[in-house]
Design an enzyme around this catalytic site. Structure first.
Site, mmCIF file in Angstrom:
data_model
loop_
_atom_site.group_PDB
_atom_site.id
_atom_site.type_symbol
_atom_site.label_atom_id
_atom_site.label_comp_id
_atom_site.label_asym_id
_atom_site.label_seq_id
_atom_site.Cartn_x
_atom_site.Cartn_y
_atom_site.Cartn_z
ATOM 1 N N LYS A 281 0.852 -1.189 0.000
ATOM 2 C CA LYS A 281 0.000 0.000 0.000
ATOM 3 C C LYS A 281 0.890 1.243 0.000
ATOM 4 O O LYS A 281 1.827 1.329 0.786
ATOM 5 C CB LYS A 281 -0.901 -0.043 1.241
ATOM 6 C CG LYS A 281 -2.128 0.816 1.133
ATOM 7 C CD LYS A 281 -3.216 0.354 2.086
ATOM 8 C CE LYS A 281 -4.367 1.343 2.074
ATOM 9 N NZ LYS A 281 -5.553 0.849 2.745
ATOM 10 N N GLU A 365 -19.768 -4.428 9.964
ATOM 11 C CA GLU A 365 -20.666 -3.588 10.759
ATOM 12 C C GLU A 365 -21.802 -4.397 11.384
ATOM 13 O O GLU A 365 -22.190 -4.144 12.536
ATOM 14 C CB GLU A 365 -21.242 -2.464 9.895
ATOM 15 C CG GLU A 365 -20.246 -1.359 9.553
ATOM 16 C CD GLU A 365 -19.272 -1.697 8.428
ATOM 17 O OE1 GLU A 365 -19.423 -2.778 7.817
ATOM 18 O OE2 GLU A 365 -18.361 -0.891 8.163
ATOM 19 N N ARG A 393 -25.551 -0.521 7.126
ATOM 20 C CA ARG A 393 -25.380 -1.958 6.953
ATOM 21 C C ARG A 393 -26.015 -2.763 8.095
ATOM 22 O O ARG A 393 -26.385 -3.906 7.935
ATOM 23 C CB ARG A 393 -23.881 -2.294 6.947
ATOM 24 C CG ARG A 393 -23.166 -2.004 5.671
ATOM 25 C CD ARG A 393 -23.438 -3.123 4.716
ATOM 26 N NE ARG A 393 -22.966 -2.848 3.386
ATOM 27 C CZ ARG A 393 -21.820 -3.298 2.899
ATOM 28 N NH1 ARG A 393 -21.025 -4.011 3.643
ATOM 29 N NH2 ARG A 393 -21.494 -3.026 1.665
HETATM 30 C C1 LIG Z 1 -19.005 -1.144 4.764
HETATM 31 C C2 LIG Z 1 -17.792 -0.272 4.838
HETATM 32 N N1 LIG Z 1 -17.176 -0.079 6.028
HETATM 33 C C3 LIG Z 1 -16.073 0.708 6.096
HETATM 34 C C4 LIG Z 1 -15.579 1.314 4.978
HETATM 35 C C5 LIG Z 1 -14.385 2.262 5.081
HETATM 36 N N2 LIG Z 1 -13.241 1.732 4.330
HETATM 37 C C6 LIG Z 1 -12.926 2.179 3.109
HETATM 38 S S1 LIG Z 1 -11.628 1.407 2.445
HETATM 39 C C7 LIG Z 1 -11.402 0.487 3.845
HETATM 40 C C8 LIG Z 1 -10.261 -0.481 3.930
HETATM 41 C C9 LIG Z 1 -10.268 -1.376 2.763
HETATM 42 O O1 LIG Z 1 -9.184 -2.238 2.861
HETATM 43 P P1 LIG Z 1 -8.902 -3.248 1.698
HETATM 44 O O2 LIG Z 1 -10.167 -3.819 1.185
HETATM 45 O O3 LIG Z 1 -7.882 -4.207 2.136
HETATM 46 O O4 LIG Z 1 -8.348 -2.315 0.524
HETATM 47 P P2 LIG Z 1 -7.012 -1.435 0.497
HETATM 48 O O5 LIG Z 1 -7.431 -0.027 0.730
HETATM 49 O O6 LIG Z 1 -6.081 -1.937 1.534
HETATM 50 O O7 LIG Z 1 -6.486 -1.611 -0.864
HETATM 51 C C10 LIG Z 1 -12.375 0.778 4.797
HETATM 52 C C11 LIG Z 1 -12.476 0.169 6.135
HETATM 53 C C12 LIG Z 1 -16.265 1.097 3.773
HETATM 54 N N3 LIG Z 1 -15.883 1.677 2.626
HETATM 55 N N4 LIG Z 1 -17.344 0.290 3.726
#
Ligand SMILES: Cc1ncc(C[n+]2csc(CCOP(=O)(O)OP(=O)(O)O)c2C)c(N)n1
Length: 620
Positions: A281, A365, A393
């Site tokens: 990342k 959630e 959610r």
């Molecule tokens: C239902 C929900 N909860 C929380 C979020 C906030 N959120 C956005 S990106 C993320 C992390 C995503 O991590 P990953 O899928 O591993 O992708 P990366 O950014 O590491 O590439 C979170 C918690 C969201 N978008 N949707």
């Protein structure tokens, strides 16, 4: 002229030689940093998927083949490669490109997203539609390791493994959610990547395949033998295979050659395939690599140093975090729960101070809320800190698992109201409507810091579900919300007038007071009531305001449909209270992206807009 200038669409990309993709990736990265340093946005995730995105559009025949992005925050490179490079500087700006995939924006955006865990379900639906139509294109879901741990992803994998459709899932594993990814699945993925036995077996496989070519043994048969042998060696390492997917990887997600070769070879399969790609990342921009959490979603920053201009204001989120630590000092039953948003919801200090009372449950959630209910059943006081749009959610969990049993759970609902740049999927404008009709719930909204602190302390003393909603950004530190101590169901009269009265919910108070000043200058005398509570709201105060004033203007940063204003109107209607009421809130449409202040102005929810609403209500 750069290489990017030649690429108007993926068909131009496919004309490049494979070796040229490395240079192109470097250009894309540079552009990412340059633009996001000005606009702010999801930088680290996009830097991490640069080569993967290039390889996907290089190997697959998009837009006929469909790529479905999970969350969609990592689709910036995809946007640049799919006819939008010239508009990329407008990303997340009002009227510009969205920061997430939008079908109305491009035929290459196959599914609108913003919330985590939807990609495999949506892609599987598309794969089924394709088969029903007897068509023949590929569908590829790209999900992060943290999003894979979301319940919907598990449900979709379960279904996909059963349906055995032609579907590719790319697992982009960077070991990060916004903060470090946590949970048993994260541990499992980590193990796959580092298990010596597994890596040895992989090497052996390569040798066997090479040999079999000489001996003329059909590759499929060899493959099956190999697969069985791996299963024998690592009984725990085949989770995805056992669920009906062919598993490939882990491969280096920054090596274009490996990516292109692997994608080409897995393309041939007509069944569910999971390709495990390991990425970093923030790759390629040192400050983001060093601190991927801060650069997950960053405000504008200085490229050289990576320093962001955060404005260092006192925020609702910060006050919540501080206050919870203080409350937890005396109330040992308080536990804090986050669904992968510990920094965003202000829980970092709590996590450090009370690690055993802090739970990051991952992007889950629904689970977070029922998990809280379980803790409450056995005498703990869970505080679920969650953004308004993500709590959507868990509507049924709030209703079915908390409220029906009247369990004492506090919901600290952050980002309630317009969030701005992230747009439709992230606006927190539904929570009043989806919570106020649930029995056994108390719902309040603070107007300033002292009031917020009192509300949090009060929430710990009540029964049942208690929700406190507050917006993104700066909090008023002075006590503007009225002198009276916060008490359940009581509003505070902040200012009296004789013409109209503004009834303001939560953080709208500052703007309501501004409106009162604007109107005063025009000779209109306006009272202001700080509602404090949506449920139960202060019926007596509102009834007497209806008698006293020529017009009541109710202001909230929520949908008008089912909001606080409509609760008041229901009560007036039921009790035959005659009043000239005007509601100010958000209309029946999804609120687009753009700066928060700009959107508040557009929807008439700033001081000037509220003043105009009052004049209208008075018929001026
Ligand atoms: C239902 C929900 N909860 C929380 C979020 C906030 N959120 C956005 S990106 C993320 C992390 C995503 O991590 P990953 O899928 O591993 O992708 P990366 O950014 O590491 O590439 C979170 C918690 C969201 N978008 N949707």
């Amino acid at each position: 002229m750069t290489m990017m200038d030649h690429i108007k669409s993926p068909s131009d990309l496919r004309k490049l030689k494979q070796e040229e993709l490395v240079g192109l990736s470097a250009e894309l990265r540079e552009r990412l940093v340059e633009v996001v340093s000005k606009t702010g946005g999801h930088l680290a995730s996009n830097l991490g998927v640069t080569e993967l995105t290039v390889a996907l559009h290089y190997v697959f025949n998009t837009p006929e083949d469909k790529i479905v992005w999970d969350v969609g925050h990592q689709a910036y490179v995809h946007k640049m490669l799919t006819c939008r490079a010239d508009k990329f500087h407008t990303i997340r700006q009002y009227g510009g490109l969205s920061g997430f995939p939008k079908r109305c924006e491009s035929e290459y955006d196959t599914f609108d997203t913003g919330h985590s865990g939807t990609s495999i379900s949506a892609a599987l639906g598309m794969a089924c539609a394709r088969d029903l139509d007897r068509k023949n294109y590929k569908v590829i879901a790209v999900t992060g390791d943290a999003s894979l741990s979301n319940g919907m992803s598990f449900e979709a994998i379960n279904n996909a493994g059963h349906l055995q459709k032609d579907l590719i899932v790319i697992l982009n594993d960077n070991e990060m959610s916004i903060s470090a990814n946590v949970g048993a699945l994260a541990n499992y993925l980590d193990k796959i990547g580092t298990d010596d036995r597994y890596l040895k077996v992989k090497e052996n496989i390569k040798r066997i395949i090479k040999k079999s070519k000489f001996l003329g043994v059909p590759l499929v048969r060899v493959g099956r033998v190999i697969e069985e042998s791996i299963k024998g060696v690592i009984s725990s390492g085949m989770l995805f295979e056992e669920l009906g997917f062919r598993y490939f990887g882990p491969i280096d997600g920054h090596n274009i050659k490996i990516l292109v070769d692997t994608l080409r070879s897995i393309k041939r399969f007509k069944e569910p395939v999971l390709l495990h790609v390991v990425t970093t990342k923030g790759k390629g921009y040192r400050p983001a690599e060093n601190d991927p959490t801060s650069f997950h979603g960053t405000p504008a920053f200085e490229i050289e140093s990576g320093e962001a201009n955060t404005g260092a204001k006192r925020t609702y989120t910060g006050v919540f975090g501080e206050c919870l630590v203080e409350l937890a000092k005396t109330n040992k039953k308080i536990v804090a729960i986050t669904a992968a948003m510990s920094s965003g919801t202000g829980l970092e200090a709590f996590k450090d101070k009370y690690p055993e009372r802090f739970f990051d449950v991952g992007i889950a959630e629904e689970h977070a809320v029922t998990f809280a209910a379980g803790l409450a059943v056995d005498g703990y006081l869970p505080v679920v800190a969650m953004y308004s749009s993500f709590l959507q959610r868990a509507y049924d969990q709030v209703l079915h698992d908390v409220a029906t049993q009247n369990l004492h759970v506090i919901f600290a609902i952050d980002r309630a109201g317009i969030v701005g740049d992230d747009g439709e999927t992230h606006q927190g404008v539904f929570d009043v409507s989806y919570l106020r009709h649930i029995p056994n719930m108390t719902l309040m909204a603070p107007a300033d810091e002292p009031e917020f602190r009192e509300m949090l302390a009060l929430a710990a003393e009540l029964e049942g579900g208690v929700a406190i909603r507050y917006p993104r950004g700066e909090i008023v530190t002075d006590k503007i919300g009225g002198k009276a101590k916060v008490a359940v169901g009581k509003a505070a009269t902040v200012r009296t007038g004789s013409d109209a009265c503004i009834i303001s919910l939560g953080s709208k108070l500052r703007e309501a007071l501004k409106a009162a000043e604007i109107l005063k200058a025009k000779g209109i005398k306006v009272g202001v009531i700080n509602a404090r509570f949506v449920k139960p709201f202060d019926k007596a105060t509102l009834k007497s305001a209806a008698k006293r004033y020529k017009a009541l203007v109710i202001v909230e940063e929520n949908m008008l449909a089912g909001g606080f204003g409509s609760a008041v109107l229901e009560y007036f209607n039921e009790n035959a209270v005659q009043a000239n009421v005007k509601l100010l809130g958000l209309p029946d449409k999804f609120i687009e992206h753009g700066h928060r202040s700009l959107l508040l102005k557009k929807y008439g929810l700033n001081g000037e807009g509220i003043a105009a609403g009052v004049e209208e209500a008075l018929g001026r």
